[in-house]
Design a protein around this motif. Sequence first.
Motif, PDB file in Angstrom:
ATOM      1  N   ARG A  21       0.843  -1.199   0.000  1.00 49.34           N
ATOM      2  CA  ARG A  21       0.000   0.000   0.000  1.00 49.34           C
ATOM      3  C   ARG A  21       0.870   1.238   0.000  1.00 49.34           C
ATOM      4  NH1 ARG A  21      -5.140  -0.911   4.053  1.00 49.34           N
ATOM      5  NH2 ARG A  21      -5.951  -2.755   2.988  1.00 49.34           N
ATOM      6  N   GLY A  22       0.340   2.299  -0.568  1.00 50.15           N
ATOM      7  CA  GLY A  22       1.059   3.561  -0.593  1.00 50.15           C
ATOM      8  C   GLY A  22       0.147   4.687  -1.018  1.00 50.15           C
ATOM      9  N   GLU A  23       0.651   5.889  -0.885  1.00 49.74           N
ATOM     10  CA  GLU A  23      -0.112   7.079  -1.247  1.00 49.74           C
ATOM     11  C   GLU A  23       0.216   7.484  -2.676  1.00 49.74           C
ATOM     12  OE1 GLU A  23      -0.481  11.722   0.114  1.00 49.74           O
ATOM     13  OE2 GLU A  23       0.230  10.237   1.557  1.00 49.74           O
ATOM     14  N   VAL A  24      -0.802   7.903  -3.416  1.00 52.60           N
ATOM     15  CA  VAL A  24      -0.609   8.332  -4.794  1.00 52.60           C
ATOM     16  C   VAL A  24       0.077   9.692  -4.781  1.00 52.60           C
ATOM     17  CG1 VAL A  24      -1.745   8.985  -6.938  1.00 52.60           C
ATOM     18  CG2 VAL A  24      -2.606   7.053  -5.622  1.00 52.60           C
ATOM     19  N   VAL A  25       1.257   9.750  -5.410  1.00 58.16           N
ATOM     20  CA  VAL A  25       2.022  10.983  -5.489  1.00 58.16           C
ATOM     21  C   VAL A  25       1.550  11.813  -6.677  1.00 58.16           C
ATOM     22  CG1 VAL A  25       4.338  11.940  -5.808  1.00 58.16           C
ATOM     23  CG2 VAL A  25       4.018   9.876  -4.463  1.00 58.16           C
ATOM     24  N   VAL A  27      -0.875  11.492 -10.619  1.00 53.94           N
ATOM     25  CA  VAL A  27      -1.690  10.751 -11.572  1.00 53.94           C
ATOM     26  C   VAL A  27      -1.379  11.288 -12.962  1.00 53.94           C
ATOM     27  CG1 VAL A  27      -4.019  10.139 -12.298  1.00 53.94           C
ATOM     28  CG2 VAL A  27      -3.527  10.455  -9.876  1.00 53.94           C
ATOM     29  N   LEU A  28      -0.978  10.395 -13.862  1.00 56.41           N
ATOM     30  CA  LEU A  28      -0.714  10.763 -15.247  1.00 56.41           C
ATOM     31  C   LEU A  28      -1.952  10.382 -16.057  1.00 56.41           C
ATOM     32  CD1 LEU A  28       2.895   9.308 -15.381  1.00 56.41           C
ATOM     33  CD2 LEU A  28       2.227  11.652 -14.904  1.00 56.41           C
ATOM     34  N   VAL A  29      -2.871  11.329 -16.214  1.00 56.02           N
ATOM     35  CA  VAL A  29      -4.193  11.062 -16.765  1.00 56.02           C
ATOM     36  C   VAL A  29      -4.124  10.589 -18.213  1.00 56.02           C
ATOM     37  CG1 VAL A  29      -6.449  12.053 -17.251  1.00 56.02           C
ATOM     38  CG2 VAL A  29      -5.213  12.739 -15.210  1.00 56.02           C
ATOM     39  N   LYS A  30      -3.341  11.252 -19.037  1.00 56.68           N
ATOM     40  CA  LYS A  30      -3.293  10.917 -20.461  1.00 56.68           C
ATOM     41  C   LYS A  30      -2.682   9.551 -20.724  1.00 56.68           C
ATOM     42  CE  LYS A  30      -3.281  15.615 -22.137  1.00 56.68           C
ATOM     43  NZ  LYS A  30      -2.582  16.643 -22.908  1.00 56.68           N
ATOM     44  N   LYS A  31      -1.837   9.079 -19.813  1.00 53.90           N
ATOM     45  CA  LYS A  31      -1.184   7.783 -19.980  1.00 53.90           C
ATOM     46  C   LYS A  31      -1.838   6.685 -19.142  1.00 53.90           C
ATOM     47  CE  LYS A  31       3.335   9.643 -21.133  1.00 53.90           C
ATOM     48  NZ  LYS A  31       4.768   9.620 -20.811  1.00 53.90           N
ATOM     49  N   ASP A  32      -2.883   7.000 -18.357  1.00 53.86           N
ATOM     50  CA  ASP A  32      -3.564   6.056 -17.470  1.00 53.86           C
ATOM     51  C   ASP A  32      -2.596   5.391 -16.499  1.00 53.86           C
ATOM     52  OD1 ASP A  32      -6.094   6.502 -18.462  1.00 53.86           O
ATOM     53  OD2 ASP A  32      -5.907   4.975 -20.013  1.00 53.86           O
ATOM     54  N   ARG A  33      -1.744   6.195 -15.875  1.00 58.95           N
ATOM     55  CA  ARG A  33      -0.754   5.673 -14.951  1.00 58.95           C
ATOM     56  C   ARG A  33      -0.731   6.488 -13.665  1.00 58.95           C
ATOM     57  NH1 ARG A  33       2.746   1.901 -16.839  1.00 58.95           N
ATOM     58  NH2 ARG A  33       2.398   1.365 -18.993  1.00 58.95           N
ATOM     59  N   VAL A  34      -0.245   5.859 -12.599  1.00 57.81           N
ATOM     60  CA  VAL A  34      -0.091   6.537 -11.311  1.00 57.81           C
ATOM     61  C   VAL A  34       1.301   6.283 -10.765  1.00 57.81           C
ATOM     62  CG1 VAL A  34      -2.506   6.512 -10.625  1.00 57.81           C
ATOM     63  CG2 VAL A  34      -1.091   4.574 -10.076  1.00 57.81           C
ATOM     64  N   ILE A  35       1.784   7.229  -9.963  1.00 56.49           N
ATOM     65  CA  ILE A  35       3.039   7.059  -9.253  1.00 56.49           C
ATOM     66  C   ILE A  35       2.692   6.946  -7.776  1.00 56.49           C
ATOM     67  CG2 ILE A  35       5.257   8.087  -8.680  1.00 56.49           C
ATOM     68  CD1 ILE A  35       5.134   9.532 -11.382  1.00 56.49           C
ATOM     69  N   VAL A  36       3.066   5.807  -7.174  1.00 50.36           N
ATOM     70  CA  VAL A  36       2.720   5.520  -5.787  1.00 50.36           C
ATOM     71  C   VAL A  36       3.986   5.582  -4.943  1.00 50.36           C
ATOM     72  CG1 VAL A  36       1.657   3.853  -4.229  1.00 50.36           C
ATOM     73  CG2 VAL A  36       0.855   4.025  -6.576  1.00 50.36           C
ATOM     74  N   GLU A  63      17.529   5.755  -7.354  1.00 50.32           N
ATOM     75  CA  GLU A  63      16.302   4.979  -7.169  1.00 50.32           C
ATOM     76  C   GLU A  63      15.113   5.924  -7.242  1.00 50.32           C
ATOM     77  OE1 GLU A  63      16.437   2.742  -3.570  1.00 50.32           O
ATOM     78  OE2 GLU A  63      17.807   1.264  -4.411  1.00 50.32           O
ATOM     79  N   PHE A  64      14.047   5.490  -7.939  1.00 45.37           N
ATOM     80  CA  PHE A  64      12.867   6.332  -8.088  1.00 45.37           C
ATOM     81  C   PHE A  64      11.627   5.459  -8.250  1.00 45.37           C
ATOM     82  CE2 PHE A  64      14.436   5.354 -12.232  1.00 45.37           C
ATOM     83  CZ  PHE A  64      13.318   5.221 -13.045  1.00 45.37           C
ATOM     84  N   GLU A  65      10.463   6.050  -7.986  1.00 47.66           N
ATOM     85  CA  GLU A  65       9.190   5.344  -8.168  1.00 47.66           C
ATOM     86  C   GLU A  65       8.764   5.495  -9.619  1.00 47.66           C
ATOM     87  OE1 GLU A  65       8.947   7.942  -5.656  1.00 47.66           O
ATOM     88  OE2 GLU A  65       9.103   6.730  -3.868  1.00 47.66           O
TER      89      GLU A  65
END
Length: 108
Positions: A21-25, A27-36, A63-65
């Motif tokens: 689990r994690g918090e959404v940092v 939201v990339l709407v056009k690519k349908d992706r999230v960075i958690v 290192e990166f998300e």
Amino acid sequence: MQRVKQGDTVEVVAGKDKGLRGEVVRVLVKKDRVIVNGVNIMKRHRKARPAPGGQQIPAQIIEFEAPMHLSNVMVVCGSCDERTRVGYRRGDDGIKSRFCKKCGSDIR
């Protein structure tokens, strides 16, 4: 209205980080992706490179998300603390809001 928004707590349901689990940092709407935050950690090797002023920046491993697809995460309800599908309803004032399909309470 988006099902997953910045600041939501989500649980990963597929992939190498399944169950985390994690918090959404972001939201990339056009690519349908999230960075958690803290999930899907990748490493990037960077070469040594010159810096302004004649200095040298050494080689390093960063290192990166990395972004992950929206279908691989589910929103966690704040009241029942379970991952859930998101539903929508309009209040008496006509404002659209998200709600938990399991317990029926509003999400954020």
